[in-house]
Motif scaffolding. Structure first.
Motif, PDB file in Angstrom:
ATOM      1  N   ASP A 384      59.993 -12.483  29.441  1.00  0.00           N
ATOM      2  CA  ASP A 384      58.637 -12.934  29.127  1.00  0.00           C
ATOM      3  C   ASP A 384      58.226 -12.505  27.723  1.00  0.00           C
ATOM      4  N   VAL A 385      58.731 -11.346  27.295  1.00  0.00           N
ATOM      5  CA  VAL A 385      58.412 -10.812  25.969  1.00  0.00           C
ATOM      6  C   VAL A 385      59.662 -10.154  25.404  1.00  0.00           C
ATOM      7  N   VAL A 386      59.915 -10.363  24.097  1.00  0.00           N
ATOM      8  CA  VAL A 386      61.034  -9.725  23.408  1.00  0.00           C
ATOM      9  C   VAL A 386      60.479  -9.023  22.175  1.00  0.00           C
ATOM     10  N   ILE A 387      60.694  -7.703  22.092  1.00  0.00           N
ATOM     11  CA  ILE A 387      60.259  -6.929  20.929  1.00  0.00           C
ATOM     12  C   ILE A 387      61.470  -6.213  20.354  1.00  0.00           C
ATOM     13  N   VAL A 388      61.805  -6.518  19.096  1.00  0.00           N
ATOM     14  CA  VAL A 388      62.912  -5.871  18.402  1.00  0.00           C
ATOM     15  C   VAL A 388      62.332  -4.965  17.310  1.00  0.00           C
ATOM     16  N   SER A 402      51.649  -1.983  13.530  1.00  0.00           N
ATOM     17  CA  SER A 402      51.327  -3.413  13.508  1.00  0.00           C
ATOM     18  C   SER A 402      52.393  -4.233  14.226  1.00  0.00           C
ATOM     19  N   LEU A 403      51.944  -5.351  14.799  1.00  0.00           N
ATOM     20  CA  LEU A 403      52.828  -6.267  15.506  1.00  0.00           C
ATOM     21  C   LEU A 403      53.080  -7.503  14.642  1.00  0.00           C
ATOM     22  N   PHE A 404      54.354  -7.864  14.477  1.00  0.00           N
ATOM     23  CA  PHE A 404      54.729  -9.036  13.699  1.00  0.00           C
ATOM     24  C   PHE A 404      55.387 -10.068  14.612  1.00  0.00           C
ATOM     25  N   ARG A 405      55.083 -11.325  14.348  1.00  0.00           N
ATOM     26  CA  ARG A 405      55.703 -12.404  15.102  1.00  0.00           C
ATOM     27  C   ARG A 405      56.989 -12.836  14.391  1.00  0.00           C
ATOM     28  N   ILE A 406      58.037 -13.096  15.166  1.00  0.00           N
ATOM     29  CA  ILE A 406      59.322 -13.510  14.609  1.00  0.00           C
ATOM     30  C   ILE A 406      59.526 -15.001  14.825  1.00  0.00           C
ATOM     31  N   PHE A 438      58.848 -10.722  18.934  1.00  0.00           N
ATOM     32  CA  PHE A 438      58.049  -9.917  18.011  1.00  0.00           C
ATOM     33  C   PHE A 438      58.883  -8.776  17.441  1.00  0.00           C
ATOM     34  N   GLN A 439      58.346  -8.165  16.388  1.00  0.00           N
ATOM     35  CA  GLN A 439      58.943  -6.966  15.817  1.00  0.00           C
ATOM     36  C   GLN A 439      57.858  -5.905  15.667  1.00  0.00           C
ATOM     37  N   GLY A 440      58.250  -4.641  15.978  1.00  0.00           N
ATOM     38  CA  GLY A 440      57.324  -3.526  15.799  1.00  0.00           C
ATOM     39  C   GLY A 440      56.277  -3.453  16.891  1.00  0.00           C
TER      40      GLY A 440
END
Length: 632
Positions: A384-388, A402-406, A438-440
């Protein structure tokens, strides 16, 4: 109460719009539905506690509440037994057991047990249980009770969790790359290029003393049981003076000069550092003489870390993943089963997007894929969610990250306003429609994306004792599952040496019995009597003979696990530091992430009954209890 207040405001608005008659009709209809809803929720609560429908996870349950029999203290409180305080006495009814005497049974002999508690004809499937209970090194083991039906989201780390790396092939990439950087970039002697790597030399749970160039193993009480300087063993006397003889100061081993080996990645650092310690002590190199042990460790850490970032490791793994990653055919079915049962899944890894894509595509397809198939990223349908690039453990502690979109097509990043943007768009669903990679970010973003408020509704699965397990558990209250690949070999060796373990345990108990007997002789007999003195001398002699035998037997026993460091979960006869943190912060632990797929998503994991030494001794079949009153 809040619902009634809201109803008043709505009625006032409705009256102005439609008149009083329509308003009364609306109130009557709404209140009737509210009452019906309350009645239905009350009647359905028991049903929901017993069964969870596919696609729906209950919010009413706590993942900590597994069995009502575990709430014995609360049930006593609810019974309202009369008790007076301030020394006043009253007749308090004691709840006595009415069960007949029950002889301790084997693990699968249930007939006498059921008869003794009056359940002989009340259960139906117990008779169908296997006669021989098989314990597997792929079982899931429980330190803290966990109700899976109350878990709404399960998250996974990637490296050494979903992706199990093949050793020593994977470690050699970093080891060889770091050697080259030490020599060609930092000017270390050419002799460094002759270093050989042995991944079997190390175990997790050790501590690196950067300041002294030492490697130590401590027990749960922070007592150093064994120490090495580089690859050279440190004598018992020196070890005690270094770590146990400082007046009024007990080292915590959390100071900056210590590094805890909590992840398999650190075996490369440890082996390089140990080689350099030996080279500095035994060689004649000006560049090493000018450096402290701590400075050398800093150089090692920087070079190994750079290998993870500049492509020395990950570019090669991406080219030949089958040579470095162990494919697990049970992975995809496990993740699909979680999704089908309504559990939200997320991937939370410190690896960055490009490497994550390579690894996850291999784990999904079981092979290296071409660019066209790789670009589809079918594995993402499992989450459902991927955060690298999550930056754990900071992800769990720093709410300002901060959250960044990939963009999955090219890996480019786009700023987001995090929780503010989610709220402005109308919630997590709308935010995720734009993309779920997302990243971070930080834990607040993640829980917002999952629409989970309570930490106990999240189970996070990882291999790093500190960054994955301890921080998520201690800071956020998440439930945790710790991956211990070493567990499979530890259990195999333990089982093969079980008879030796029993002999050691029995001999230690025999020494206690001798000591107790000696105290009784000194207390009750005439110490001036020659026969009594002879008896005490023979007791001491017997104890020394047994101790010498125990010493040799214990050395053999520990060497069967590891010739240098012994058992990973024990230090001497105590739990090791590693075992202490596993017990205190890992709700579950197992050898592979896919072992979780062997249990249903509504499974309740139970702990064994914990005992202090006095309870353990009393529960032994060979012990007899004696109650001694002061008057006697």
């Amino acid at each position: 109460l809040l619902a009634l207040i809201e109803l008043v405001f709505v009625m006032n608005f409705w009256t102005r719009r439609t008149g009083p008659l329509s308003s009364l009709l609306f109130v009557f209809t709404t209140s009737t539905r509210c009452c019906q809803s309350f009645q239905l929720s009350s009647s359905n609560r028991l049903f929901r506690s017993m069964s969870t429908r596919v696609g729906e996870r209950s919010k009413d349950l706590s993942s900590y509440e597994v069995d009502t029999d575990a709430d014995a203290e609360q049930r006593l409180a609810d019974a309202g037994l009369p008790v007076k305080v301030n020394g006043e006495k009253d007749e308090v009814p004691i709840l006595h057991s009415t069960l007949p005497h029950f002889q301790q049974l084997g693990s699968t002999d249930y007939d006498q047990l059921l008869s003794s508690v009056g359940l002989t004809n009340s259960v139906h499937q117990v008779t169908n249980l296997p006669k021989d209970h098989v314990i597997s090194n792929r079982d899931v083991y429980c330190n803290r009770e966990l109700r899976m039906s109350a878990i709404r989201s399960v998250g996974f780390d990637m490296d050494h969790t979903l992706a199990q790396y093949i050793q020593p092939a994977f470690d050699l990439l970093g080891f060889e790359g770091a050697k080259e950087k030490l020599v060609k970039v930092l000017g270390y002697p050419e002799a460094v290029m002759d270093f050989k790597y042995d991944h079997t030399y190390w175990i997790r749970g050790l501590i690196i003393d950067k300041e002294r160039g030492n490697f130590i193993k401590i027990d749960r009480h922070k007592y150093v049981r064994v120490a090495y300087h580089g690859f050279t063993p440190i004598s018992s006397l020196t070890r005690k003076h270094l770590y146990s003889r400082e007046f009024n100061k007990v080292p915590s081993f959390t100071e900056k000069s210590y590094v805890n080996m909590d992840t398999l990645f650190q075996h490369v650092d440890a082996h390089l550092f140990a080689h350099l310690v030996e080279l500095k002590d035994n060689g004649e190199y000006d560049v090493l003489d000018a450096k402290t042990y701590e400075e050398m460790y800093t150089d090692v850490r920087a070079c190994v870390d750079l290998c993870h970032r500049d492509g020395v490791i990950k570019d090669i793994v991406a080219q030949r993943p089958e040579d470095f990653i162990r494919y697990d055919k049970d992975l995809v079915p496990m993740l699909k089963n979680f999704r089908n049962d309504g559990v939200k899944l997320f991937l939370l890894t410190n690896s960055f997007w490009e490497y994550t894509v390579d690894v996850m595509n291999f784990l999904y397809h079981g092979r290296k894929v071409d660019d066209e198939l790789k670009a589809k990223n079918e594995w993402m349908d499992l989450f459902d969610v991927v955060i690298v690039g999550s930056g754990k453990p900071g992800h769990f502690t720093d709410a300002n990250l901060s959250l960044f979109r990939i963009n999955p097509k090219d890996g480019s990043l786009l700023n987001t306003d995090g929780l503010f943007e989610m709220k402005a768009l109308g919630g997590a669903d709308e935010f995720l429609k734009i993309g779920k990679t997302f990243q971070g970010g930080n834990w607040r973003h993640l829980q917002g994306l999952l629409e989970v408020e309570a930490g106990e509704e999240i189970l996070y699965v990882g291999d790093h004792l500190y960054a994955d397990v301890l921080r998520s558990k201690r800071s956020l209250g998440w439930r945790s599952a710790f991956i211990v690949p070493e567990l499979e070999e530890e259990m195999r060796v333990f089982n093969e040496n079980l008879e030796l373990h029993k002999q050691i345990t029995s001999l230690r108990r025999l020494r206690d019995e001798l000591a107790t007997y000696g105290d009784k002789v000194r207390r009750e007999e005439d110490l001036e009597d020659a026969e009594v003195q002879k008896k005490l001398a023979e007791i001491e002699l017997d104890d020394n003979v047994i101790k010498q035998k125990l010493t040799s037997m214990a050395a053999v026993y520990h060497s069967t696990f590891h010739p240098v460091w012994g058992q990973i979960f024990h230090a001497g006869y105590q739990d090791s530091r590693f075992a202490f943190f596993v017990q205190n912060y890992a709700c579950l632990y197992t050898s592979r992430a896919t072992n979780l797929g062997l249990a249903s998503t509504t499974r309740s994991f139970r702990t064994t009954i914990e005992m202090l030494p006095h309870d353990k001794m009393l529960s032994s079949l060979s012990c007899e209890f004696q109650s001694i009153d002061d008057e006697e």
